[in-house]
Scaffold this motif. Structure first.
Motif, PDB file in Angstrom:
ATOM      1  N   ILE A 243       0.855  -1.191   0.000  1.00  0.00           N
ATOM      2  CA  ILE A 243       0.000   0.000   0.000  1.00  0.00           C
ATOM      3  C   ILE A 243       0.885   1.234   0.000  1.00  0.00           C
ATOM      4  O   ILE A 243       1.706   1.416   0.918  1.00  0.00           O
ATOM      5  CB  ILE A 243      -0.926  -0.005   1.225  1.00  0.00           C
ATOM      6  CG1 ILE A 243      -1.829  -1.242   1.203  1.00  0.00           C
ATOM      7  CG2 ILE A 243      -1.774   1.263   1.284  1.00  0.00           C
ATOM      8  CD1 ILE A 243      -2.587  -1.474   2.485  1.00  0.00           C
ATOM      9  N   GLU A 244       0.739   2.075  -0.996  1.00  0.00           N
ATOM     10  CA  GLU A 244       1.569   3.271  -1.098  1.00  0.00           C
ATOM     11  C   GLU A 244       1.178   4.302  -0.035  1.00  0.00           C
ATOM     12  O   GLU A 244       0.012   4.451   0.302  1.00  0.00           O
ATOM     13  CB  GLU A 244       1.428   3.888  -2.487  1.00  0.00           C
ATOM     14  CG  GLU A 244       2.024   3.033  -3.596  1.00  0.00           C
ATOM     15  CD  GLU A 244       1.975   3.746  -4.940  1.00  0.00           C
ATOM     16  OE1 GLU A 244       1.523   4.898  -4.975  1.00  0.00           O
ATOM     17  OE2 GLU A 244       2.401   3.141  -5.946  1.00  0.00           O
ATOM     18  N   GLY A 245       2.208   5.002   0.481  1.00  0.00           N
ATOM     19  CA  GLY A 245       1.972   6.121   1.386  1.00  0.00           C
ATOM     20  C   GLY A 245       2.087   5.788   2.855  1.00  0.00           C
ATOM     21  O   GLY A 245       1.987   6.682   3.697  1.00  0.00           O
ATOM     22  N   LEU A 246       2.311   4.506   3.200  1.00  0.00           N
ATOM     23  CA  LEU A 246       2.466   4.136   4.602  1.00  0.00           C
ATOM     24  C   LEU A 246       3.895   4.400   5.064  1.00  0.00           C
ATOM     25  O   LEU A 246       4.843   4.337   4.292  1.00  0.00           O
ATOM     26  CB  LEU A 246       2.133   2.654   4.805  1.00  0.00           C
ATOM     27  CG  LEU A 246       0.710   2.223   4.476  1.00  0.00           C
ATOM     28  CD1 LEU A 246       0.562   0.715   4.683  1.00  0.00           C
ATOM     29  CD2 LEU A 246      -0.306   2.979   5.331  1.00  0.00           C
ATOM     30  N   ASP A 322       3.632   6.972  11.837  1.00  0.00           N
ATOM     31  CA  ASP A 322       2.467   7.092  10.965  1.00  0.00           C
ATOM     32  C   ASP A 322       1.259   7.498  11.807  1.00  0.00           C
ATOM     33  O   ASP A 322       1.310   7.497  13.041  1.00  0.00           O
ATOM     34  CB  ASP A 322       2.196   5.770  10.250  1.00  0.00           C
ATOM     35  CG  ASP A 322       1.538   5.966   8.882  1.00  0.00           C
ATOM     36  OD1 ASP A 322       1.001   7.058   8.630  1.00  0.00           O
ATOM     37  OD2 ASP A 322       1.587   5.019   8.074  1.00  0.00           O
ATOM     38  N   ASN A 326      -3.781   8.874   8.123  1.00  0.00           N
ATOM     39  CA  ASN A 326      -3.059   8.624   6.875  1.00  0.00           C
ATOM     40  C   ASN A 326      -3.190   7.173   6.441  1.00  0.00           C
ATOM     41  O   ASN A 326      -3.434   6.885   5.263  1.00  0.00           O
ATOM     42  CB  ASN A 326      -1.583   8.971   7.049  1.00  0.00           C
ATOM     43  CG  ASN A 326      -0.754   8.579   5.837  1.00  0.00           C
ATOM     44  OD1 ASN A 326      -0.906   9.149   4.759  1.00  0.00           O
ATOM     45  ND2 ASN A 326       0.107   7.582   5.999  1.00  0.00           N
ATOM     46  N   ALA A 327      -3.004   6.237   7.383  1.00  0.00           N
ATOM     47  CA  ALA A 327      -3.028   4.818   7.034  1.00  0.00           C
ATOM     48  C   ALA A 327      -4.392   4.394   6.506  1.00  0.00           C
ATOM     49  O   ALA A 327      -4.481   3.632   5.533  1.00  0.00           O
ATOM     50  CB  ALA A 327      -2.654   3.982   8.254  1.00  0.00           C
ATOM     51  N   CYS A 330      -4.806   5.708   2.961  1.00  0.00           N
ATOM     52  CA  CYS A 330      -3.991   4.936   2.008  1.00  0.00           C
ATOM     53  C   CYS A 330      -4.622   3.578   1.725  1.00  0.00           C
ATOM     54  O   CYS A 330      -4.650   3.117   0.571  1.00  0.00           O
ATOM     55  CB  CYS A 330      -2.583   4.749   2.557  1.00  0.00           C
ATOM     56  SG  CYS A 330      -1.597   6.265   2.635  1.00  0.00           S
ATOM     57  N   ARG A 333      -7.867   4.000  -0.397  1.00  0.00           N
ATOM     58  CA  ARG A 333      -7.491   4.390  -1.757  1.00  0.00           C
ATOM     59  C   ARG A 333      -6.966   3.187  -2.542  1.00  0.00           C
ATOM     60  O   ARG A 333      -7.305   2.992  -3.716  1.00  0.00           O
ATOM     61  CB  ARG A 333      -6.448   5.503  -1.699  1.00  0.00           C
ATOM     62  CG  ARG A 333      -6.072   6.081  -3.062  1.00  0.00           C
ATOM     63  CD  ARG A 333      -5.333   7.401  -2.914  1.00  0.00           C
ATOM     64  NE  ARG A 333      -4.139   7.284  -2.100  1.00  0.00           N
ATOM     65  CZ  ARG A 333      -3.966   7.898  -0.927  1.00  0.00           C
ATOM     66  NH1 ARG A 333      -4.930   8.661  -0.420  1.00  0.00           N
ATOM     67  NH2 ARG A 333      -2.842   7.748  -0.239  1.00  0.00           N
ATOM     68  N   HIS A 334      -6.176   2.362  -1.893  1.00  0.00           N
ATOM     69  CA  HIS A 334      -5.645   1.162  -2.547  1.00  0.00           C
ATOM     70  C   HIS A 334      -6.774   0.196  -2.914  1.00  0.00           C
ATOM     71  O   HIS A 334      -6.816  -0.324  -4.040  1.00  0.00           O
ATOM     72  CB  HIS A 334      -4.644   0.464  -1.624  1.00  0.00           C
ATOM     73  CG  HIS A 334      -4.088  -0.802  -2.190  1.00  0.00           C
ATOM     74  ND1 HIS A 334      -2.870  -0.850  -2.834  1.00  0.00           N
ATOM     75  CD2 HIS A 334      -4.593  -2.072  -2.236  1.00  0.00           C
ATOM     76  CE1 HIS A 334      -2.649  -2.083  -3.252  1.00  0.00           C
ATOM     77  NE2 HIS A 334      -3.674  -2.847  -2.893  1.00  0.00           N
TER      78      HIS A 334
END
Length: 445
Positions: A243-246, A322, A326-327, A330, A333-334
């Motif tokens: 998962i991008e952004g973590l 984190d 945010n998590a 992300c 979104r994934h």
């Protein structure tokens, strides 16, 4: 002075053991509404223990909708620092009694351990605090506030309100949270980081109702197959979370031997580890994602129909540094980007808990490291991360930003907290009591 404190610890241990066993016999399962009277009885028993130690003030408190906590205070010398000692008196459900080698609420000694639900997590935390205080009697080197929570095992649902309501009474220079563990038998630890938690239910729907698999298979995707494809995108081929952004971060340089890792994890023979990087990074400071539940037809009795909807529970541990906001963003979104064939995706947040990163520097941590090294006969404590989540620690850090927060505990790798045959290693418990007594002495100076 240290020899004198060691002798006093030895003297208080028999009575301390009896008090711990009495607490274990109380079925204070906070997750079971039918046993909330037992949680209240547990709080009363804890309060009585403090009254017997001549605390200046002992109160059983709660806020609306919450289970009882105990707040007690005992003054030390004028001008001495105030130390808040935290533990919790509620316990996890014992589940199937057949899985236990002895009755879960009858403390039983076997070998070097005392077995029973709460014998370690966390009634031994209460006992450790009590033992350290009994070492000094009425000659405490510091002022002490006890805060024994009653709903930690159900997510500390009203802790934030308790901290706000009783903030003045709970203010302290140092906070000792006894709800973690040590690195190994004979090796102490200070917990300096914990991962956070995001739990999310995801549902995939491909049909408005079930249809015949022979008539429509090959054209209409079934929901189980579709959900499986979505879930398969959450990890790369090596098993890293994809998962991008973590956020990810470094971990302490601690060796986790392969033999011990396999023994403690319960991994099946031949299983390979997932992910890349050091073992402790994967366990402490990188995100992890598991599927902890599935709603789909059982194999037994399954018919030849295309399943219209399927659901999974995703449990994601997030790295220190984190945020749950945010998590969660992300992750959703994934999922939305990877649902195939135009299927309808629905997500529902179950719960969240923030990660914790503690600045383990300063006089209080120096005092703790010195105390632990003495108690473990020269073995210095490890700065340990924890892969699990204790979200309430972040609440303490937010509520008392000026305090030094030390996360300690009585558990060891084979404690089996939350599982059958939970057990307290008795020799380690003695060292924990000694270490806390030495810590109180060190903090006074």
């Amino acid at each position: 002075m240290t020899d004198d404190i060691r002798a006093r610890v030895q003297a208080v241990l028999p009575g301390l053991r009896r008090d711990l066993e009495d607490l274990v016999r109380i079925e204070s399962v906070s997750a079971d509404p039918a046993r909330h009277d037992e949680v209240r009885r547990s709080a009363a028993a804890v309060a009585d223990l403090f009254r017997a130690e001549s605390f200046d003030r002992v109160d059983i408190v709660s806020v609306e909708g919450g289970l009882p906590a105990v707040i007690a205070h005992k003054a030390g010398p004028a001008g001495a620092p105030t130390v808040l000692l935290y533990a919790h008196h509620d316990v996890q459900p014992e589940n199937d009694h057949a899985d236990w080698d002895s009755p879960p609420f009858e403390p039983t000694e076997r070998g070097d351990r005392l077995y029973g639900r709460g014998a370690a997590d966390d009634k031994a935390g209460i006992a450790a605090h009590l033992g350290a205080l009994r070492v000094f009697g009425d000659d405490l080197p510091v002022s002490v506030t006890m805060f024994i929570e009653g709903e930690e095992e159900i997510g500390s649902e009203t802790l934030s309100d308790l901290l706000t309501t009783y903030q003045e009474r709970l203010k302290a220079d140092v906070i000792v949270i006894a709800d973690s563990g040590n690195w190994d038998i004979g090796v102490p630890a200070l917990t300096t980081s914990l991962r956070g938690l995001v739990r999310l239910d995801v549902e995939v729907r491909t049909l408005t109702h079930a249809v015949h698999s022979g008539m429509w298979g090959g054209l209409v995707p079934d929901a189980v197959m579709t959900l499986a494809r979505v879930l398969a995108t959450l990890h790369d081929d090596a098993g890293n979370v994809a998962i991008e952004g973590l956020h990810s971060g470094p971990a302490a340089d601690v060796e986790y031997p392969e033999e011990r890792l396999r023994a403690e994890s319960g991994a099946a023979p031949g299983i390979e580890w997932i992910g890349t990087g050091s073992t402790v990074e994967r366990l402490w400071t990188r995100p992890a994602l598991s599927i902890t539940g599935l709603d789909a037809p059982k194999v037994a009795g399954a018919s030849n129909t295309l399943v219209p909807a399927a659901r999974a529970r995703i449990s994601m541990r997030i790295a220190p540094g984190d945020t749950t906001e945010n998590a969660l963003a992300c992750l959703v979104r994934h999922l939305e980007a990877h649902v195939p064939w135009g299927a309808t995706l629905t997500t529902t947040v179950v719960d969240t808990g923030e990660a914790t990163q503690i600045d383990a520097t300063g006089p209080a941590y120096d005092a703790a490291r010195a105390a632990f090294t003495e108690a473990w006969d020269g073995t210095e404590p490890v700065d340990m991360g924890v892969g699990g989540s204790i979200p309430f620690i972040a609440e303490f850090l937010d509520a008392f930003p000026e305090a030094s927060v030390l996360v300690t505990g009585v558990e060891d790798p084979d404690t089996r907290a939350h599982g059958a045959n939970e057990g307290l290693h008795l020799a380690e418990f003695e060292r924990v009591v000694l270490a806390e007594a030495l810590l109180l002495r060190n903090l006074a100076s």
